[in-house]
Design a protein around this motif. Structure first.
Motif, PDB file in Angstrom:
ATOM      1  N   GLU A  88      -2.735   5.947  -2.014  1.00  0.00           N
ATOM      2  CA  GLU A  88      -3.511   4.758  -2.117  1.00  0.00           C
ATOM      3  C   GLU A  88      -4.363   4.662  -0.658  1.00  0.00           C
ATOM      4  O   GLU A  88      -4.081   5.127   0.390  1.00  0.00           O
ATOM      5  N   ASP A  89      -5.663   3.847  -0.738  1.00  0.00           N
ATOM      6  CA  ASP A  89      -6.237   3.755   0.476  1.00  0.00           C
ATOM      7  C   ASP A  89      -5.608   2.740   1.182  1.00  0.00           C
ATOM      8  O   ASP A  89      -5.310   1.694   0.703  1.00  0.00           O
ATOM      9  N   CYS A 127       0.912  -1.225   0.283  1.00  0.00           N
ATOM     10  CA  CYS A 127       0.272   0.011  -0.161  1.00  0.00           C
ATOM     11  C   CYS A 127       0.806   1.321  -0.150  1.00  0.00           C
ATOM     12  O   CYS A 127       1.593   1.446   0.951  1.00  0.00           O
ATOM     13  N   HIS A 128       0.877   2.019  -1.209  1.00  0.00           N
ATOM     14  CA  HIS A 128       1.457   3.365  -1.269  1.00  0.00           C
ATOM     15  C   HIS A 128       0.645   4.220  -0.272  1.00  0.00           C
ATOM     16  O   HIS A 128       0.172   5.182  -1.243  1.00  0.00           O
ATOM     17  N   TRP A 147      -3.357  10.908   5.700  1.00  0.00           N
ATOM     18  CA  TRP A 147      -2.809   9.411   5.474  1.00  0.00           C
ATOM     19  C   TRP A 147      -2.082   8.837   7.060  1.00  0.00           C
ATOM     20  O   TRP A 147      -1.857   7.801   7.330  1.00  0.00           O
TER      21      TRP A 147
END
Length: 228
Positions: free
Chosen positions: A45-46, A39-40, A73
């Motif tokens: 990204e979510d 996951c970035h 984030w």
């Protein structure tokens, strides 16, 4: 085994991809059939639910948890950490460098800033509990690349490495390192070459090519993850 690697940095530099490959290679050495999702998160990204995973890995990063207002984030990472700590559902959490700091910060620990960034391979002395966890080792050599530290661990964590370098939750499902066992000489060189001055210009740099215990640390961590 299902694994989630959460990237707390956004970069198109080579070291970013090399770091992902290093995490994945170490995990698959012990769990060849592992399903690994990356996951970035810092790249937009979510974040998926941690309940889907046996292991969550939190990477390093540069966001200042001490003085900056958390970005969305960052709030997601802190929430993820608290959820894993609260649920104790079997999901294991590994946090490295920023991931170490974020875990302790999210759960009530305190952070501080070094006078100079710490870059290179350093010997970390282990506590009595750390020596037991690491099978009789008295110290570990590990890559470092940071300028903030954990000054006070979160409640419910045992000290495995002196100076809050390695911390293990009493629940036994979270372990965090100030250092980077995933780093190699190549990754460290690429980090140094691409540094914008925020770390290197005010740093104490030791050797990044000397022998280190990254392989052994990952061997022990994967035993911890798989309960073997």
């Amino acid at each position: 085994m299902k694994v989630l690697i959460v990237l707390n940095y956004a970069t198109d530099k080579l070291w970013g991809q090399l770091t992902i490959e290093s995490f994945s290679d170490h995990i698959r050495k012990h769990a060849p059939d592992a399903e690994i999702d990356v996951c970035h998160l810092a790249g937009g990204e979510d974040l998926p639910s941690s309940s889907k995973y046996d292991l969550v890995v939190l990477s390093g990063g540069t966001f200042n948890l001490i003085s900056d207002v958390p970005l969305p984030w960052v709030e997601q990472v802190l929430g993820l950490i608290r959820q894993i700590a609260k649920d104790n559902s079997g999901t294991k959490l590994l946090g490295f460098c920023w991931g170490h700091q974020a875990t302790q910060f999210a759960l009530g620990g305190k952070l501080d800033v070094l006078n100079k960034s710490n870059i290179g391979i350093e010997t970390i002395d282990l506590t009595t509990e750390g020596q037991s966890f690491f099978e009789g080792q008295s110290s570990l050599k590990i890559h470092k690349y940071h300028k903030r530290v954990v000054s006070e661990p979160a409640p419910g964590f045992k000290l495995l490495g002196r100076n809050n370098e390695i911390l293990l939750s009493e629940s036994g499902n979270i372990i965090t390192f100030q250092g980077h066992p995933e780093l190699t000489a190549e990754i460290a060189r690429n980090l140094l070459d691409s540094d914008d001055g925020s770390y290197v210009d005010n740093s104490t740099v030791s050797s990044t090519t000397a022998p280190h215990d990254g392989l052994y640390i990952w061997d022990r961590l994967m035993k911890f993850v798989t309960n073997t």
